[in-house]
Design a protein around this motif. Structure first.
Motif, PDB file in Angstrom:
ATOM      1  N   VAL A   3       0.840  -1.197   0.000  1.00 43.98           N
ATOM      2  CA  VAL A   3       0.000   0.000   0.000  1.00 43.98           C
ATOM      3  C   VAL A   3       0.878   1.252   0.000  1.00 43.98           C
ATOM      4  O   VAL A   3       1.971   1.272   0.587  1.00 43.98           O
ATOM      5  N   ALA A   4       0.404   2.272  -0.694  1.00 45.19           N
ATOM      6  CA  ALA A   4       1.058   3.582  -0.718  1.00 45.19           C
ATOM      7  C   ALA A   4      -0.033   4.639  -0.664  1.00 45.19           C
ATOM      8  O   ALA A   4      -1.168   4.401  -1.081  1.00 45.19           O
ATOM      9  N   VAL A   5       0.314   5.822  -0.145  1.00 43.17           N
ATOM     10  CA  VAL A   5      -0.679   6.873   0.070  1.00 43.17           C
ATOM     11  C   VAL A   5      -0.079   8.223  -0.279  1.00 43.17           C
ATOM     12  O   VAL A   5       1.054   8.525   0.108  1.00 43.17           O
ATOM     13  N   GLY A   6      -0.846   9.054  -0.989  1.00 45.76           N
ATOM     14  CA  GLY A   6      -0.380  10.411  -1.277  1.00 45.76           C
ATOM     15  C   GLY A   6      -1.064  10.998  -2.496  1.00 45.76           C
ATOM     16  O   GLY A   6      -1.810  10.316  -3.208  1.00 45.76           O
ATOM     17  N   ARG A   7      -0.815  12.276  -2.719  1.00 47.99           N
ATOM     18  CA  ARG A   7      -1.344  12.927  -3.913  1.00 47.99           C
ATOM     19  C   ARG A   7      -0.717  12.299  -5.158  1.00 47.99           C
ATOM     20  O   ARG A   7       0.488  11.988  -5.163  1.00 47.99           O
ATOM     21  N   LEU A   8      -1.507  12.104  -6.180  1.00 47.01           N
ATOM     22  CA  LEU A   8      -1.004  11.521  -7.417  1.00 47.01           C
ATOM     23  C   LEU A   8      -0.296  12.610  -8.227  1.00 47.01           C
ATOM     24  O   LEU A   8      -0.776  13.077  -9.255  1.00 47.01           O
TER      25      LEU A   8
END
Length: 385
Positions: free
Chosen positions: A190-195
């Motif tokens: 999993v990764a999280v952040g603005r694209l």
């Protein structure tokens, strides 16, 4: 008994970002202490917030629903609105967040004799900034009573003349008690952040294609939204991993993404301070991060806390992910030690106390000598070595 303080927090919007999260935390903390708290979102059109606020905290938006005027005219308009609102509120203290908002707040408070704490949340040496913002920044920052930086690298990047008013205060660990992980086979990344390019999800996709060739059942979920969505979707298909990759957008609730993974990866090209890395570690997700500036090397200062990969090295990142996917013992080790390290070094109570100390000094400043008499090469805040 301390006297209640009227505080105006100034930030860009009310979305799901790290600045929005820390403002929400600080606003509730100071509100609970009896302060009169206002939150001014200079670019927001609606008071709807991703992080909910208590009804006693006043939320105001200064954005405009009109997009017909040039961007520079919108900026001038919002600067004018912010100044008028601050003149009406007459706060005892203004606390602003993020580079451009710090500039706006510094300009808006000129001549008002209002102490202002400016908090930098991104990497101002790496982020792209328009020439006008770069020219205005030194002039605006000069009026700050205190500057809050999140890492030692950020502090060292300040001009020497500003280091005397700088504090290092990282973000705290903040996980709600109901966040839970669902155990699985260890193949969910999993990764999280603005694209956006800063977050390096293109590099992550390339690294994950290496993993998928060895473990076809591996899955990558990237939470977030941004301008690079289409490009990333095309890249995943070109790499032959379209079926292995999901990009469901922004979660409905904070930290909902924690239950979707067995391994967390931070693939950023640069950071201000990677909140999601701390959140993942605290939730027990074994974590991997590029050694980008700023933050990962300070958070993962021990190899037992997580895996630090040379910045931008796609092959090494793929190898690190594969090693965790295929090694349950290593995942368990990093899960245990990472959670303990994050909780010990970034406890909420300690971070909030540091903020309280800065706020107290800013509202009731001591003499110039005692306030800024320390060496300009070392910040006053506690260091997290």
């Amino acid at each position: 008994m301390e006297v209640a303080v009227r505080i105006a927090f100034v930030l860009s919007g009310l979305g799901a970002g790290g600045a929005e999260k820390i403002v929400n935390l600080l606003a509730h903390h100071r509100n609970a202490q009896g302060d009169n708290v206002h939150v001014l979102a200079v670019n927001a059109d609606s008071t709807k917030s991703y992080f909910p606020y208590h009804g006693s905290i006043k939320i105001e938006t200064l954005g405009s629903s009109t997009r017909a005027i040039p961007r520079i005219a919108q900026t001038v308009q919002r600067l004018s609105r912010l100044r008028r609102r601050l003149m009406a509120l007459k706060p005892d203290l203004v606390i602003s967040f993020l580079t451009k908002v710090n500039v706006l707040a510094g300009l808006a408070t000129r001549g008002l004799d209002t102490p202002i704490i400016m908090s930098e949340r991104n990497n101002f040496t790496s982020q792209e900034t328009h020439l006008l913002w770069r020219l205005a920044q030194p002039f605006a920052v000069r009026s700050a009573t205190s500057l809050i930086m999140q890492t030692q690298d950020a502090f060292q990047s300040l001009p020497p003349r500003l280091r005397g008013k700088a504090e290092i205060i990282p973000n705290p660990v903040t996980l709600p008690p109901n966040v839970a992980r669902v155990p699985s086979q260890g193949t969910r990344v999993v990764a999280v952040g603005r694209l956006e390019r800063q977050k390096g999800f293109d590099l992550l996709l390339e690294a994950f294609s290496y993993v998928a060739r060895s473990v076809p059942t591996a899955q990558l979920t990237i939470f977030g939204e941004g301008s690079q969505r289409c490009a990333l979707e095309h890249l995943a298909r070109d790499l032959g991993i379209g079926d292995n990759v999901k990009m469901p957008g922004v979660t409905k609730f904070p930290l909902e993404w924690v239950g979707a993974g067995d391994i967390f990866v931070l693939s950023s090209r640069f950071e201000g301070f990677p909140n999601v890395l701390l959140e993942a570690m605290t939730a027990g997700l074994p974590s991997i991060a590029f050694d980008c500036s700023w933050g990962p090397s300070e958070i993962l200062s021990s190899p037992d806390a997580g895996v630090l990969v040379p910045s931008g090295d796609v092959r090494r990142l793929g190898e690190a992910i594969l090693s965790l996917v295929t090694d349950p013992a290593l995942r368990n080790k990093l899960s245990t030690y990472g959670a303990a390290a994050a909780s010990a070094r970034y406890a909420t109570s300690s971070i909030l106390q540091q903020w309280d100390n800065v706020i107290a000094r800013s509202v009731n400043p001591p003499s110039l000598k005692s306030s800024y008499g320390e060496s300009a090469e070392s910040p006053r805040a506690e260091r997290h070595a």
